[in-house]
Design an enzyme around this catalytic site. Sequence first.
Site, PDB file in Angstrom:
ATOM      1  N   GLU A  16     -12.245   0.348  13.061  1.00 51.14           N
ATOM      2  CA  GLU A  16     -12.921  -0.910  12.700  1.00 51.14           C
ATOM      3  C   GLU A  16     -12.082  -1.633  11.641  1.00 51.14           C
ATOM      4  O   GLU A  16     -12.566  -2.004  10.572  1.00 51.14           O
ATOM      5  CB  GLU A  16     -14.357  -0.682  12.179  1.00 51.14           C
ATOM      6  CG  GLU A  16     -15.251   0.030  13.158  1.00 51.14           C
ATOM      7  CD  GLU A  16     -14.985   1.542  13.175  1.00 51.14           C
ATOM      8  OE1 GLU A  16     -14.771   2.116  12.104  1.00 51.14           O
ATOM      9  OE2 GLU A  16     -14.988   2.125  14.274  1.00 51.14           O
ATOM     10  N   GLU A  49     -14.036   6.109  23.014  1.00 47.48           N
ATOM     11  CA  GLU A  49     -15.419   6.430  22.636  1.00 47.48           C
ATOM     12  C   GLU A  49     -16.429   5.668  23.508  1.00 47.48           C
ATOM     13  O   GLU A  49     -17.524   6.168  23.754  1.00 47.48           O
ATOM     14  CB  GLU A  49     -15.651   6.135  21.154  1.00 47.48           C
ATOM     15  CG  GLU A  49     -15.462   4.675  20.771  1.00 47.48           C
ATOM     16  CD  GLU A  49     -15.541   4.425  19.255  1.00 47.48           C
ATOM     17  OE1 GLU A  49     -15.439   5.377  18.481  1.00 47.48           O
ATOM     18  OE2 GLU A  49     -15.695   3.254  18.872  1.00 47.48           O
ATOM     19  N   GLU A  58     -14.541  -4.905  19.342  1.00 50.26           N
ATOM     20  CA  GLU A  58     -14.799  -3.953  20.420  1.00 50.26           C
ATOM     21  C   GLU A  58     -15.538  -4.608  21.590  1.00 50.26           C
ATOM     22  O   GLU A  58     -16.713  -4.337  21.850  1.00 50.26           O
ATOM     23  CB  GLU A  58     -15.504  -2.722  19.850  1.00 50.26           C
ATOM     24  CG  GLU A  58     -14.587  -2.045  18.822  1.00 50.26           C
ATOM     25  CD  GLU A  58     -15.218  -0.898  18.066  1.00 50.26           C
ATOM     26  OE1 GLU A  58     -16.208  -0.332  18.546  1.00 50.26           O
ATOM     27  OE2 GLU A  58     -14.711  -0.589  16.966  1.00 50.26           O
ATOM     28  N   GLU A  88     -14.938   7.899   6.431  1.00 52.40           N
ATOM     29  CA  GLU A  88     -15.810   6.849   6.983  1.00 52.40           C
ATOM     30  C   GLU A  88     -16.502   6.188   5.802  1.00 52.40           C
ATOM     31  O   GLU A  88     -17.157   6.870   5.008  1.00 52.40           O
ATOM     32  CB  GLU A  88     -16.842   7.466   7.944  1.00 52.40           C
ATOM     33  CG  GLU A  88     -17.915   6.496   8.435  1.00 52.40           C
ATOM     34  CD  GLU A  88     -17.338   5.277   9.144  1.00 52.40           C
ATOM     35  OE1 GLU A  88     -16.728   5.451  10.199  1.00 52.40           O
ATOM     36  OE2 GLU A  88     -17.503   4.139   8.627  1.00 52.40           O
TER      37      GLU A  88
END
Length: 672
Positions: A457, A481, A174, A377
């Site tokens: 991710e 985001e 990222e 998650e």
Amino acid sequence: MRSYLSILLLAFALPAHADTVAEVSSPDGTLKVEVDVNGEGRLGYSVSRKGEPLIGYSRLGMNLRNGREFLRGLKLDTKATRSFDETWEQPWGERRFVRNHYNELRTGFVEGDRDHRRLDIVFRVFDDGVGFRYEFPKQPRLDEVQIQQELTEFAIAQPATAWWIPAYEWNREEYLYTKTPLSEVGTAQTPITLRTEKGTHIAIHEAALVDYAGMNLAKGEGGRLRASLTPGSVANVVRRAPFATPWRTIQVADRAGGLVESSLILNLNEPNKLGDVSWFKPSKYVGVWWSLHLDQQTWGTGPKHGATTENTKRYIDFAAKHGFRGVLVEGWNVGWDGDWFANGWNFDFRKPTPDYDLEGLAAYAKSKGVHLIGHHETACAVSHYERQMDEAFALFEKLGIDAVKTGYVCDAGQIERQDETNGPVVREWHEGQFMSNHHTRVLEAAAKRHIAIDAHEPIKDTGLRRTYPNWVSREGARGQEFNAWGNPPNPPEHEPNLIFTRMLAGPMDFTPGVVSLKGRGGQVIQNTLARQLADYVVLYSPIHMAADLPEHYEQHMDAFQFIKDVPTDWQDTRVVNGEVGDYATIVRKDRNSEDWYLGSVTDEEARTLQVPLSFLDAGRAYTAQIYRDGDGADWKTSPFAFVREERAVKRGDTLTLKLGSGGGAAIRFVAK
Ligand code: NOJ
Ligand code: CA
């Protein structure tokens, strides 16, 4: 003394005289690969294009942890060539039919010493690029292979500009793309995109990353990029012969758009292993997500909990009213309370929180023709997740939940692996061999339950959606985001960068469609309204979110219409124009109708682009429903200057698109 030393250094720097022992050209002859063995028995390859060097002499080889290197003393033992030409159909995708056309060269090398260890290298040469991989055949003196480093090089033959993100940094994939001369690249992730001085575009990446460590590229001397395998907790890679490495890929095109149109990565993956996957429905979704990133609601329970029965019903009603198939709900399960970032071992993937009626909501959704999208998650407690995932997928299957967003939030290198219950926890990288295998385990467990996976991710995409068509999308770059809370948020050039870099790897769950153009605390999004619409077309994903809050869409119903209409499954895709990091216009034909769609995006520079409508079907009349930047549109000063208009058009017409700074255009060509 000094000159003696420099002569010695020079002697080491130059490859000893190398003989070409094998060669192969692409079907149309433009690309040619030569394989060399030098006087010391070292292997190398080079690639030329239209007779000019593209990749200069580049070394091949392997350093092992449990044995001698594979580097010198090798000689060619066997070689064979074959041609392949087949067109295959994607169950879903950016195009329906894909031509896989290449010439293959298989070279077998053997060490001349007493061990006679063997290593094969296979090259596939397409008209738009090259793939090659190492294969370790079954052999008496090499069983378990522990790879410490792959010695593969890519010596870019001309000075070039590079677009890249750094490898091994804490925030994984990222990062904002940087544009530097090739000579200033550090250690980069792939895909890395290059434009040579002469204007040739090159992208280096890999295909079919299976049971292996992800490859990064470290800048060596000259234009040389060297493989740098992501470390593992034992060796970087541990395998048993026979096995093959992932394909190392070099895509080449004159136009930047040629890289995007290439199917080389998919072609180098194995065909579909799952059989009929018609249970996966490309579609759009809404959900309890942006409110969390805005900090208006929380993942954890409490007064601001987002995943409540009541709030979810509101999203289901909104989805049903506007025709969205999916409703994603994050924070629905036990384990988010407290510092979930720091402790993924608290997550229970089988238990909803007390204020979330999972079964009731699934039934309510079903009654409205909507499907909940599951969320797992892990916060990187990967072994913990693996122990629960079969039950968790079974629960979702029972409730008609057929897509799951997974997540691996933690710093790079902090994946927690525990091979035995109560055994030691060791740390792994997101891009290492352990995670490559983890993702395969998830895909297989999910496929048994007819569930599609959207990993955040993730490990990088290398085209495995061909083999596992339930791996439908992933993050693996800075998404929307960052516009909520990123410091800085995504700059206007972000999508023009992504299109020609990250997106070459495969679909991205970017979560477009924030029509309010505001992040947390009113942070300004560096886009115009039309640009948020264009993202649905230029960024390919078979699932796309309408990310904004329902109340924001109610305020922009004209723009929202495009988000409702735009499909996520395509018959065909073409890049009309574009330059890396500057702008791009992409057109796609709907897979389920005769309509075409266009998306155009620009960086901080306002532009006027002429778009010949030569892609439209001949002899057909269309109504172009145009969603564009209005006069003076500019992300800084006038982001909501927006026009929706209609025009009659046909093939052969030319449209003039005016894009403001950070702007865009989105068009639906409705076939009459
Ligand atoms: C990061 C993901 O990218 C984001 O979409 C998600 O909301 C959070 N992790 C929580 O899982
Ligand atoms: Ca993320």
